[in-house]
Write a protein that holds these residues in place. Structure first.
Motif, mmCIF file in Angstrom:
data_model
loop_
_atom_site.group_PDB
_atom_site.id
_atom_site.type_symbol
_atom_site.label_atom_id
_atom_site.label_comp_id
_atom_site.label_asym_id
_atom_site.label_seq_id
_atom_site.Cartn_x
_atom_site.Cartn_y
_atom_site.Cartn_z
ATOM 1 N N ILE A 210 0.754 -1.221 0.030
ATOM 2 C CA ILE A 210 -0.042 -0.004 -0.104
ATOM 3 C C ILE A 210 0.796 1.159 -0.048
ATOM 4 O O ILE A 210 0.407 2.388 -0.672
ATOM 5 N N THR A 211 1.914 1.060 0.558
ATOM 6 C CA THR A 211 2.974 2.257 0.564
ATOM 7 C C THR A 211 3.564 2.710 -0.619
ATOM 8 O O THR A 211 3.314 3.788 -1.130
ATOM 9 N N ILE A 212 3.898 1.541 -1.466
ATOM 10 C CA ILE A 212 4.365 1.647 -2.849
ATOM 11 C C ILE A 212 3.291 2.029 -3.623
ATOM 12 O O ILE A 212 3.578 3.008 -4.597
ATOM 13 N N ILE A 213 2.096 1.697 -3.639
ATOM 14 C CA ILE A 213 0.998 1.985 -4.501
ATOM 15 C C ILE A 213 0.582 3.518 -4.280
ATOM 16 O O ILE A 213 0.464 4.237 -5.137
ATOM 17 N N MET A 214 0.390 3.866 -2.983
ATOM 18 C CA MET A 214 -0.139 5.324 -2.767
ATOM 19 C C MET A 214 1.154 6.303 -2.969
ATOM 20 O O MET A 214 0.724 7.292 -3.649
ATOM 21 N N GLY A 215 2.483 5.986 -2.638
ATOM 22 C CA GLY A 215 3.492 6.872 -2.929
ATOM 23 C C GLY A 215 3.765 7.021 -4.506
ATOM 24 O O GLY A 215 3.933 7.980 -4.916
ATOM 25 N N GLY A 216 3.763 5.794 -5.009
ATOM 26 C CA GLY A 216 3.930 5.822 -6.721
ATOM 27 C C GLY A 216 2.872 6.297 -7.605
ATOM 28 O O GLY A 216 3.377 7.301 -8.259
ATOM 29 N N MET A 217 1.668 6.440 -6.954
ATOM 30 C CA MET A 217 0.687 7.144 -7.934
ATOM 31 C C MET A 217 0.493 8.461 -7.832
ATOM 32 O O MET A 217 0.538 9.324 -8.717
ATOM 33 N N VAL A 218 0.987 9.038 -6.396
ATOM 34 C CA VAL A 218 1.001 10.517 -6.246
ATOM 35 C C VAL A 218 2.196 11.053 -6.966
ATOM 36 O O VAL A 218 1.940 12.276 -7.665
ATOM 37 N N TYR A 219 3.262 10.368 -6.999
ATOM 38 C CA TYR A 219 4.590 10.686 -7.656
ATOM 39 C C TYR A 219 4.412 10.946 -9.269
ATOM 40 O O TYR A 219 4.402 11.776 -9.796
ATOM 41 N N ILE A 220 3.758 9.683 -9.735
ATOM 42 C CA ILE A 220 3.505 9.539 -11.165
ATOM 43 C C ILE A 220 2.499 10.719 -11.508
ATOM 44 O O ILE A 220 2.578 11.260 -12.543
ATOM 45 N N GLY A 221 1.481 10.666 -10.685
ATOM 46 C CA GLY A 221 0.581 12.038 -10.812
ATOM 47 C C GLY A 221 1.204 13.250 -11.190
ATOM 48 O O GLY A 221 0.825 14.179 -12.088
ATOM 49 N N SER A 222 2.096 13.756 -10.459
ATOM 50 C CA SER A 222 2.609 14.923 -10.530
ATOM 51 C C SER A 222 3.610 14.985 -11.694
ATOM 52 O O SER A 222 3.763 16.107 -12.273
ATOM 53 N N VAL A 223 4.251 13.876 -12.078
ATOM 54 C CA VAL A 223 5.057 13.754 -13.321
ATOM 55 C C VAL A 223 4.146 14.229 -14.581
ATOM 56 O O VAL A 223 4.513 14.908 -15.564
ATOM 57 N N ILE A 224 3.045 13.085 -14.527
ATOM 58 C CA ILE A 224 2.190 13.273 -15.606
ATOM 59 C C ILE A 224 1.613 14.790 -15.731
ATOM 60 O O ILE A 224 1.275 15.281 -16.801
ATOM 61 N N SER A 225 1.024 15.162 -14.494
ATOM 62 C CA SER A 225 0.421 16.496 -14.754
ATOM 63 C C SER A 225 1.352 17.608 -15.447
ATOM 64 O O SER A 225 1.041 18.426 -15.972
ATOM 65 N N ASP A 226 2.558 17.527 -14.965
ATOM 66 C CA ASP A 226 3.490 18.704 -15.540
ATOM 67 C C ASP A 226 3.551 18.277 -17.143
ATOM 68 O O ASP A 226 3.506 19.389 -17.803
ATOM 69 N N LEU A 227 3.763 17.014 -17.502
ATOM 70 C CA LEU A 227 3.676 16.814 -19.089
ATOM 71 C C LEU A 227 2.622 17.523 -19.835
ATOM 72 O O LEU A 227 2.329 17.793 -20.835
ATOM 73 N N ALA A 228 1.237 17.093 -19.246
ATOM 74 C CA ALA A 228 -0.083 17.555 -19.617
ATOM 75 C C ALA A 228 -0.517 19.144 -19.362
ATOM 76 O O ALA A 228 -1.542 19.473 -20.048
ATOM 77 N N GLY A 229 0.243 19.784 -18.904
ATOM 78 C CA GLY A 229 -0.002 21.082 -18.574
ATOM 79 C C GLY A 229 -0.591 21.494 -17.153
ATOM 80 O O GLY A 229 -1.185 22.835 -17.165
ATOM 81 N N GLY A 230 -0.691 20.523 -16.421
ATOM 82 C CA GLY A 230 -1.240 20.903 -15.110
ATOM 83 C C GLY A 230 -2.767 20.177 -14.782
ATOM 84 O O GLY A 230 -3.417 19.620 -15.926
ATOM 85 N N VAL A 231 -3.011 20.042 -13.521
ATOM 86 C CA VAL A 231 -4.133 19.228 -13.279
ATOM 87 C C VAL A 231 -5.562 20.034 -13.727
ATOM 88 O O VAL A 231 -6.356 19.271 -14.357
ATOM 89 N N SER A 232 -5.432 21.424 -13.763
ATOM 90 C CA SER A 232 -6.745 22.112 -14.159
ATOM 91 C C SER A 232 -7.132 21.887 -15.784
ATOM 92 O O SER A 232 -7.955 21.918 -16.196
ATOM 93 N N THR A 233 -5.828 21.821 -16.576
ATOM 94 C CA THR A 233 -5.906 21.967 -17.827
ATOM 95 C C THR A 233 -6.418 20.498 -18.175
ATOM 96 O O THR A 233 -7.203 20.018 -19.207
ATOM 97 N N VAL A 234 -6.085 19.188 -17.512
ATOM 98 C CA VAL A 234 -6.615 18.051 -18.048
ATOM 99 C C VAL A 234 -7.911 17.960 -17.372
ATOM 100 O O VAL A 234 -8.902 17.411 -18.270
ATOM 101 N N VAL A 235 -8.517 18.416 -16.376
ATOM 102 C CA VAL A 235 -9.640 18.441 -15.688
ATOM 103 C C VAL A 235 -10.799 19.126 -16.711
ATOM 104 O O VAL A 235 -11.726 18.668 -17.089
#
Length: 505
Positions: free
Chosen positions: A191-216
């Motif tokens: 669960i530590t790997i899942i939660m930490g990993g997903m949060v980190y990947i979310g930040s990486v992908i968010s930067d590539l896509a232009g931010g959370v608000s842009t994707v939403v």
């Protein structure tokens, strides 16, 4: 898969191998704590709140969450994932609030034991068989996902079928020896790997896509965030049917029961289930966000994968557009999610079948013999699941979504009525099971593209009617001065017994 070969380096593959070896090692270490069937099936009823919460979350955060739900969301939007995560997370929360305390007090080994204690042997066997069958689709989805992951991380050098076989053998190894102790300890680590990993990947992908608000904003403009259907009967009934199937059909499941009864006390059982379900609901949106971000980062590839296999959208995005560190973290989290879910869902039906079917056929069997049977059944069930996965063309999401139809129509009503309706009888339970199954199977064979009523929803309604009629009619006849028939009295409800928990035998 050939297009991935250059993007995947030996570092990622080495990490995957190391991670799998560590998981097996931890699982085998946990096996040293298994001394009897109670240890194997419910971890000796000793797990603290953090571990119960972790195992509830990790068991459900599996292949369908990371690969299945995300692909379905990209294709059809939020409305299409009403079953999971909306129905599935509510299942865990309702199981904690409505069922955990009462079931925990019974001190049983399986959910099938409840049906025997409350009704009779026939209800126990019928419900157990339905529960075991329901796991075929769910576990097969996890094995199928393991094959997909191995195919991706090897750049296509390993086929998905070979990956399925390898994945099944790895999960089988530590689950067979360690049982619920291995599952719980690995879930807590994962669960530590899942939660930490997903949060980190979310930040990486968010930067590539232009931010959370842009994707939403992009998803909202595309109509992907529309949840409730328009006010039309032909849209609302299937919507409710999908929601109810997962929300109620998942409750009479051995894996849910095991997490409740593995807790060290009933308060921990309640809180662990509610917390695990809540965590699952919020984290299930991370893979949806990641997969939809791919439509902004690489729309051409998404369009191609939508035609070929939408489940590859997220892993392809990670492999081709993120640095090696992000790839390692993502696939570590993904493997954690799939393996934790696979081990739990292999263990649950194997324990239920051994305790509620095999044990009664050999009444002289001791605890050591039953433990051996549980492990043997686990191996056999894994082989059956692997065969099913290798020959199924259904998507991961559909395999999981369909798994709970049989338990919705056959096992949910007898469980709910048995716990909360003192007048429920064995005749009512048998009529509910027979009516629900017969209706569902008949309508499944008559499904048409324009059909409004989902067969499993109709089956559940018939089961509820069967429980009421089957329970009340004999009682009414017994008290009728003109008919003079004798009713079959209900067994007393054991949950509120002041003398303490009841044993399964």
């Amino acid at each position: 898969m050939k297009s991935h070969r250059r993007a995947i380096g030996p570092m990622l593959l080495s990490f995957v191998i190391l991670y799998l070896a560590c998981s097996v090692g931890i699982g085998l270490y946990a096996a040293t704590r298994v001394h009897n069937t109670k240890d194997f099936a419910v971890a000796g009823r000793s797990l603290p709140l953090p571990v119960v919460t972790a195992t509830v979350f990790a068991t459900w955060f599996g292949a369908e969450t990371v690969l299945g739900i995300s692909a379905t969301f990209v294709k059809d939007g939020l409305r299409a994932v009403v079953a999971d995560p909306f129905g599935s997370s509510l299942c865990l929360i309702l199981a904690g609030l409505w069922f955990a305390r009462r079931l925990y007090r019974l001190n049983l080994l399986t959910i099938g034991d409840f049906y025997r204690l409350r009704y009779n042997r026939a209800v126990e066997v019928l419900c157990t068989l339905c529960i075991v069958v329901s796991y075929l689709g769910w576990v097969s989805a996890q094995i199928k996902a393991l094959g997909l992951v191995f195919a991706v991380v090897t750049g296509g050098a390993m086929s998905q079928s070979t990956g399925m076989v390898l994945g099944a053998l790895i999960v089988l190894t530590y689950t067979t020896f360690g049982g619920m102790f291995s599952v719980a300890i690995l879930d807590f680590v994962q669960i530590t790997i899942i939660m930490g990993g997903m949060v980190y990947i979310g930040s990486v992908i968010s930067d590539l896509a232009g931010g959370v608000s842009t994707v939403v904003s992009h998803a909202a403009e595309a109509g992907k965030l529309d949840f409730f259907p328009p006010a039309r009967t032909d849209l609302w009934i299937p919507f409710v049917g999908a929601w109810v199937t997962m929300m109620f059909g998942s409750i009479p499941q051995q894996d849910v029961f095991q997490r409740i009864t593995s807790a060290r006390d009933e308060g921990t059982a309640v809180r662990g289930s509610v917390l695990g379900g809540t965590l699952y609901f919020f984290f299930a949106f991370v893979p949806m966000f990641l997969a939809y971000s791919a439509t902004l980062i690489d729309p051409a590839q998404v369009a191609e994968l939508m035609q070929r296999d939408a489940q590859l959208i997220l892993p392809s995005l990670i492999v081709q557009h993120t640095p090696i560190a992000a790839q390692i973290i993502f696939f570590g989290a993904l493997l954690s999610a799939i393996m934790s879910c696979s081990s739990a869902t292999l263990l649950a039906p194997s324990v239920a079948f051994s305790e509620n079917i095999v044990k009664s056929l050999v009444p002289t069997m001791g605890d050591r013999g039953l433990l051996m049977v549980m492990r043997s059944v686990l191996v056999g069930f894994t082989a059956l699941v692997l065969l099913f996965a290798l020959n199924s063309d259904a998507s991961i999401f559909k395999m999981v979504e369909s798994a709970y139809k049989v338990t919705l129509v056959a096992a949910f009503v007898p469980l709910l009525a048995g716990l909360y309706w003192p007048r429920a009888t064995t005749q009512g339970a048998l009529l509910a099971i027979a009516g629900g199954l017969a209706t569902w199977l008949t309508l499944e064979g008559m499904v048409t593209p324009d059909q409004i009523w989902p067969p499993q929803l109709v089956g559940a309604l018939v089961a509820a009617g069967g429980m009421v009629v089957g329970s009340l009619l004999p009682q009414w006849m017994a008290h009728s001065p003109t008919l003079g028939a004798s009713g079959h009295p209900s067994r007393p409800m054991p949950v509120e017994s002041p003398t303490g928990p009841h044993q399964s035998r």
